[in-house]
Design a protein around this motif. Structure first.
Motif, PDB file in Angstrom:
ATOM      1  N   GLN A 149       5.668 -50.041  -4.244  1.00  0.00           N
ATOM      2  CA  GLN A 149       5.407 -48.213  -3.364  1.00  0.00           C
ATOM      3  C   GLN A 149       5.609 -48.564  -2.038  1.00  0.00           C
ATOM      4  O   GLN A 149       5.436 -49.831  -1.681  1.00  0.00           O
ATOM      5  N   MET A 150       6.645 -48.032  -1.365  1.00  0.00           N
ATOM      6  CA  MET A 150       7.586 -47.757   0.124  1.00  0.00           C
ATOM      7  C   MET A 150       7.230 -46.598   0.773  1.00  0.00           C
ATOM      8  O   MET A 150       7.592 -45.783  -0.177  1.00  0.00           O
ATOM      9  N   PRO A 151       6.969 -47.077   2.281  1.00  0.00           N
ATOM     10  CA  PRO A 151       7.147 -45.377   2.870  1.00  0.00           C
ATOM     11  C   PRO A 151       8.689 -45.508   3.026  1.00  0.00           C
ATOM     12  O   PRO A 151       9.792 -46.890   2.625  1.00  0.00           O
ATOM     13  N   TYR A 152       9.327 -44.182   2.729  1.00  0.00           N
ATOM     14  CA  TYR A 152      11.062 -43.953   3.390  1.00  0.00           C
ATOM     15  C   TYR A 152      10.965 -43.078   3.871  1.00  0.00           C
ATOM     16  O   TYR A 152      10.297 -42.443   3.943  1.00  0.00           O
ATOM     17  N   ILE A 153      12.617 -43.241   4.681  1.00  0.00           N
ATOM     18  CA  ILE A 153      12.381 -42.037   5.249  1.00  0.00           C
ATOM     19  C   ILE A 153      13.829 -41.337   4.746  1.00  0.00           C
ATOM     20  O   ILE A 153      14.698 -42.424   3.980  1.00  0.00           O
ATOM     21  N   ASP A 154      14.137 -40.194   4.556  1.00  0.00           N
ATOM     22  CA  ASP A 154      15.229 -39.924   3.639  1.00  0.00           C
ATOM     23  C   ASP A 154      15.895 -39.646   3.801  1.00  0.00           C
ATOM     24  O   ASP A 154      16.860 -38.849   4.671  1.00  0.00           O
ATOM     25  N   LEU A 155      17.465 -39.988   3.725  1.00  0.00           N
ATOM     26  CA  LEU A 155      19.283 -39.766   4.135  1.00  0.00           C
ATOM     27  C   LEU A 155      19.760 -39.419   3.729  1.00  0.00           C
ATOM     28  O   LEU A 155      21.235 -39.488   3.863  1.00  0.00           O
ATOM     29  N   GLU A 156      20.184 -38.237   2.325  1.00  0.00           N
ATOM     30  CA  GLU A 156      20.411 -37.767   1.710  1.00  0.00           C
ATOM     31  C   GLU A 156      20.720 -36.887   2.804  1.00  0.00           C
ATOM     32  O   GLU A 156      22.070 -36.419   2.871  1.00  0.00           O
TER      33      GLU A 156
ATOM     34  N   ARG B  78       3.432 -35.548  11.077  1.00  0.00           N
ATOM     35  CA  ARG B  78       4.721 -34.833  11.287  1.00  0.00           C
ATOM     36  C   ARG B  78       5.273 -36.408  10.555  1.00  0.00           C
ATOM     37  O   ARG B  78       5.999 -36.886  10.144  1.00  0.00           O
ATOM     38  N   LEU B  79       4.699 -37.525  11.415  1.00  0.00           N
ATOM     39  CA  LEU B  79       5.144 -39.189  11.051  1.00  0.00           C
ATOM     40  C   LEU B  79       5.367 -39.309   9.538  1.00  0.00           C
ATOM     41  O   LEU B  79       5.782 -39.712   8.847  1.00  0.00           O
ATOM     42  N   ALA B  80       3.783 -38.711   8.882  1.00  0.00           N
ATOM     43  CA  ALA B  80       3.815 -38.976   7.810  1.00  0.00           C
ATOM     44  C   ALA B  80       4.230 -38.394   6.680  1.00  0.00           C
ATOM     45  O   ALA B  80       4.375 -39.053   5.591  1.00  0.00           O
ATOM     46  N   ALA B  81       4.974 -37.072   7.038  1.00  0.00           N
ATOM     47  CA  ALA B  81       5.417 -36.216   6.580  1.00  0.00           C
ATOM     48  C   ALA B  81       7.128 -36.804   6.160  1.00  0.00           C
ATOM     49  O   ALA B  81       7.789 -37.135   5.398  1.00  0.00           O
TER      50      ALA B  81
ATOM     51  N   TRP C  45       3.917 -40.860   3.531  1.00  0.00           N
ATOM     52  CA  TRP C  45       3.069 -42.730   3.378  1.00  0.00           C
ATOM     53  C   TRP C  45       1.954 -41.881   4.089  1.00  0.00           C
ATOM     54  O   TRP C  45       2.243 -41.038   4.774  1.00  0.00           O
ATOM     55  N   PRO C  46       0.659 -41.797   3.578  1.00  0.00           N
ATOM     56  CA  PRO C  46      -0.316 -41.180   3.683  1.00  0.00           C
ATOM     57  C   PRO C  46      -0.541 -41.248   5.146  1.00  0.00           C
ATOM     58  O   PRO C  46      -1.030 -42.599   6.012  1.00  0.00           O
ATOM     59  N   ALA C  47      -1.018 -40.097   5.780  1.00  0.00           N
ATOM     60  CA  ALA C  47      -1.406 -40.363   7.448  1.00  0.00           C
ATOM     61  C   ALA C  47      -2.758 -41.710   7.308  1.00  0.00           C
ATOM     62  O   ALA C  47      -2.483 -42.516   8.643  1.00  0.00           O
ATOM     63  N   GLU C  48      -3.973 -41.498   6.736  1.00  0.00           N
ATOM     64  CA  GLU C  48      -4.647 -42.827   6.382  1.00  0.00           C
ATOM     65  C   GLU C  48      -4.538 -44.056   6.693  1.00  0.00           C
ATOM     66  O   GLU C  48      -5.118 -44.904   7.166  1.00  0.00           O
TER      67      GLU C  48
END
Length: 272
Positions: free
Chosen positions: A56-63, A148-151, A155-158
């Motif tokens: 599992q990785m954090p990701y930015i939605d690029l759609e 905002r960055l977590a969204a 990826w969870p803010a914690e």
């Protein structure tokens, strides 16, 4: 072999072996792969290496070119696919940038790096900026941006470290370095124990800079110039959470003006 028979996770085993200081990560992975091959020969497991399975990785939605998050439309301005580097616009408002800068006021001290030998924070000639931290829950504006960055990163803010602000005056710089923590470095192991590897980095640009001060990736021939309110994102590891040496980067010297940024590092697990 005994741990595999007990259904221990091979990736966790490799991380534990490297963290012990007795084995490098490469040796740990090779040993586990050899054990898996032996088990496969005995009909106890598949023959393929587990280290090719993505984690599992954090990701930015690029759609889309615009990402709706909270009350903002974040702009996707630039994408490099390998290693993944994304420039995002309109991540913060001017007012939010100014509020964060004002909150830190005169709290800055000389920036440090993590010592390779013992993990202590030490002053280094390659990093000549000043730094300040904003802890979780300390400021409403920082909490809002953290959510905002977590969204954005899914990826969870914690699982994020506190905001680390960096202020660069004329001639100040941060020479090329990696953000990931080296599992083969005794000094980094205590930091890895506090939340695992740094999987991704956000660099928030809190000021415009008259000249210089770009974020450079020397191995890629890439330089990103600061623009107030924008953010640079990049992944520090591959899909197996192993350090990616393509992510070598630095902060070029400021020629004119003042550069202020905020770093946010996303960890594998809960940071604390």
């Amino acid at each position: 072999m005994e741990n595999l028979a007990r259904a221990c996770n091979p990736l966790d085993m490799a991380n534990s072996m490297a963290a012990s200081g007795q084995h490098s990560m490469a040796v740990a992975r090779a040993a586990i792969d050899e054990a898996l091959a032996l088990r496969a020969a005995e009909g106890q497991a598949p023959a393929a290496s587990v280290f090719v399975a993505p984690q599992q990785m954090p990701y930015i939605d690029l759609e889309r070119n615009l990402i709706a998050v909270q009350d903002r439309m974040v702009e996707v301005l630039f994408v490099l696919k390998q290693p993944q580097i994304i420039l995002l616009g309109n991540v913060l408002s001017d007012e939010e940038c100014d509020a964060i800068v004002a909150h830190c006021g005169t709290r800055y001290t000389r920036s440090t790096v993590t010592g390779e030998a013992d993990g202590a924070s030490v002053v280094h000639e390659g990093r000549t900026s000043e730094m300040a931290f904003i802890q979780r829950g300390e400021a409403e504006v920082a909490e809002r941006i953290e959510q905002r960055l977590a969204a954005l990163a899914h990826w969870p803010a914690e699982c994020g470290e506190p905001f680390q602000l960096q202020k660069y005056g004329v001639t100040q710089e941060y020479r090329p370095h990696y953000d990931w923590l080296d599992p083969d470095s005794s000094g980094h192991r205590s930091h890895l124990a506090r939340g695992g590897q740094r999987l991704a980095t956000f660099i928030l640009y809190l000021s415009d800079v008259e000249q210089g001060g770009g974020t450079v990736f020397p191995g890629l021939g890439l330089e990103v110039y600061p623009k107030k309110g924008s953010a640079l994102w990049f992944l520090n590891t591959d899909v197996n959470h192993q350090p990616d040496k393509q992510t070598l980067h630095g902060g070029a010297p400021v020629v004119s003006g003042t550069k202020i940024i905020a770093n946010k590092w996303l960890r594998q697990g809960r940071y604390g």
